[in-house]
Design a protein around this motif. Structure first.
Motif, short mmCIF file in Angstrom:
data_model
loop_
_atom_site.label_atom_id
_atom_site.label_comp_id
_atom_site.label_asym_id
_atom_site.label_seq_id
_atom_site.Cartn_x
_atom_site.Cartn_y
_atom_site.Cartn_z
N ASP A 109 1.62 -77.58 32.53
CA ASP A 109 0.98 -78.68 31.79
C ASP A 109 1.15 -78.55 30.27
O ASP A 109 0.17 -78.59 29.51
N VAL A 283 -2.14 -88.64 41.84
CA VAL A 283 -2.33 -88.03 40.52
C VAL A 283 -1.57 -88.82 39.45
O VAL A 283 -0.36 -89.01 39.55
N PHE A 285 -1.43 -88.20 35.39
CA PHE A 285 -1.86 -87.11 34.51
C PHE A 285 -1.18 -87.25 33.15
O PHE A 285 -0.05 -86.79 32.96
C1 BMA Z 1 -4.89 -79.80 37.87
C2 BMA Z 1 -3.70 -79.21 37.15
C3 BMA Z 1 -2.59 -80.22 37.04
C4 BMA Z 1 -2.34 -80.99 38.30
C5 BMA Z 1 -3.63 -81.46 38.93
C6 BMA Z 1 -3.43 -82.12 40.28
O1 BMA Z 1 -5.85 -78.81 38.15
O2 BMA Z 1 -3.24 -78.10 37.86
O3 BMA Z 1 -1.43 -79.54 36.70
O4 BMA Z 1 -1.53 -82.11 38.04
O5 BMA Z 1 -4.51 -80.37 39.10
O6 BMA Z 1 -2.87 -81.22 41.21
#
Ligand code: BMA
Length: 339
Positions: A109, A283, A285
């Motif tokens: 990320d 998701v 993000f």
């Molecule tokens: C979160 C992170 C992100 C990921 C999201 C969904 O905790 O780890 O990197 O996109 O979960 O899996």
């Protein structure tokens, strides 16, 4: 002409598509989404949750590459149009302050934020538990690690693109060692990018159903005439797992731990196949934006289903107008966040 001003440089060549006729959504998707597909380079199965910046007349980015052994690392990518990307075959070779190799155990990320003349990469890594890593570069050849800003556990950190009151300012989300079923956004400041303190609470999960489990910082806040425009992620838990949507808030320009407006509706939620279906379904993000100070155009880069990168568009007028029209703030949003 834009009513709300983007207080940032012009970027006329940023990717852009007009809003589809008849759409009432605050954000609309690029018609070529996902712009980065599976198996983008040998040894990397998926690229997602990645961040970009304008650089030398084109675009550059730090990309979360899930290797074929399952371990995430950060790869450098370049693009002339911000849509079509090519990637270095090897992961970024981070070094310590003495120039010696200093690869994180894993890295995911990443965000990429330019403050003054330096580009900072901020990511989640192992520091005897998940925490935040930071490196700096000025040439995208040498990436020098800085001290880790926080102790574990913490994820989703992003810098503001300028100092505030003379201080580097970072949003982050303290968490636990697992798939954290809680989480609020906090702010920390540093005079030198090494010593971090003056911590403030910014905002918590809310009773809006789409963000009633946890929230986390997204793209670097964008400076506007109304305040800092923040695209963040909000999570709800369903009987079939978490759902990540993109939310929007506007923070006070001088005291950004105060939330001025917070949209009670999501700005974008999983609807397309590449958002609903993938390694982790449902998701969206957000990790980065491009914006053009002249036209008010904004492009949001977001990870899709932990499998792809998507691109969505809005204008500062439309998104700020939408956030304000649907704003609902709580007391803990509005206060300074010091207790
Ligand atoms: C979160 C992170 C992100 C990921 C999201 C969904 O905790 O780890 O990197 O996109 O979960 O899996």
């Amino acid at each position: 002409m834009s009513e709300v001003k983007l207080l940032c440089p012009s970027l006329p060549d940023m990717p852009w598509q007009e809003k589809p006729a008849g759409s009432t959504a605050p954000l609309w998707r690029h018609t070529e989404n996902p712009i980065i597909s599976r198996n983008p380079l040998p040894g990397v199965a998926r690229i997602f949750n990645s961040a970009v910046a304008p650089y030398e007349g084109g675009f550059i980015g730090v990309f979360r590459g899930e290797q074929t052994n399952g371990v995430p690392h950060i790869y450098l990518g370049r693009s002339q149009d911000g849509v079509h990307w090519s990637f270095d075959a090897e992961k970024i070779p981070f070094v310590d302050k003495d120039g010696k190799p200093a690869q994180p155990v894993y890295a995911y990320d990443p965000r990429l934020v330019k403050v003054e003349d330096t580009y900072y990469v901020i990511w989640c890594q192992d520091f005897y538990g998940a925490s935040i890593g930071v490196a700096k570069t000025t040439d995208f050849k040498t990436f020098t690690r800085l001290e880790n800003p926080f102790i574990p556990f913490n994820r989703n950190a992003v810098l503001f693109p300028r100092r505030i009151g003379g201080m580097y300012t970072m949003l982050s989300r303290p968490s636990d060692s697992g798939h954290t079923p809680f989480g609020d956004i906090f702010l920390s400041q540093s005079p030198d990018m090494e010593f971090w303190g003056r911590h403030r609470h910014v905002m918590s999960k809310s009773d809006n159903w789409w963000e009633n489990l946890k929230i986390g910082g997204g793209a670097a806040p964008i400076e506007t005439s109304e305040g800092w425009l923040l695209f963040y992620h909000g999570v709800t838990g369903t009987c079939n797992g978490y759902v990540y949507s993109i939310g929007g808030a506007i923070l006070d320009i001088d005291e950004p731990s105060r939330v001025l407006y917070r949209c009670s509706n999501f700005l974008l939620t999983p609807e397309e196949w590449y958002e609903e279906r993938g390694f982790v379904p449902n998701v969206c993000f957000p990790c980065a934006t491009f914006q053009d100070g002249d036209t008010g155009r904004i492009a949001v880069y977001y990870g899709c289903a932990d499998s792809y990168v998507g691109l969505a568009f809005t204008t500062v007028d439309q998104v700020v107008g939408y956030i304000k029209a649907h704003s609902r703030t709580s007391q803990t949003d509005c206060e300074l966040g010091a207790r």
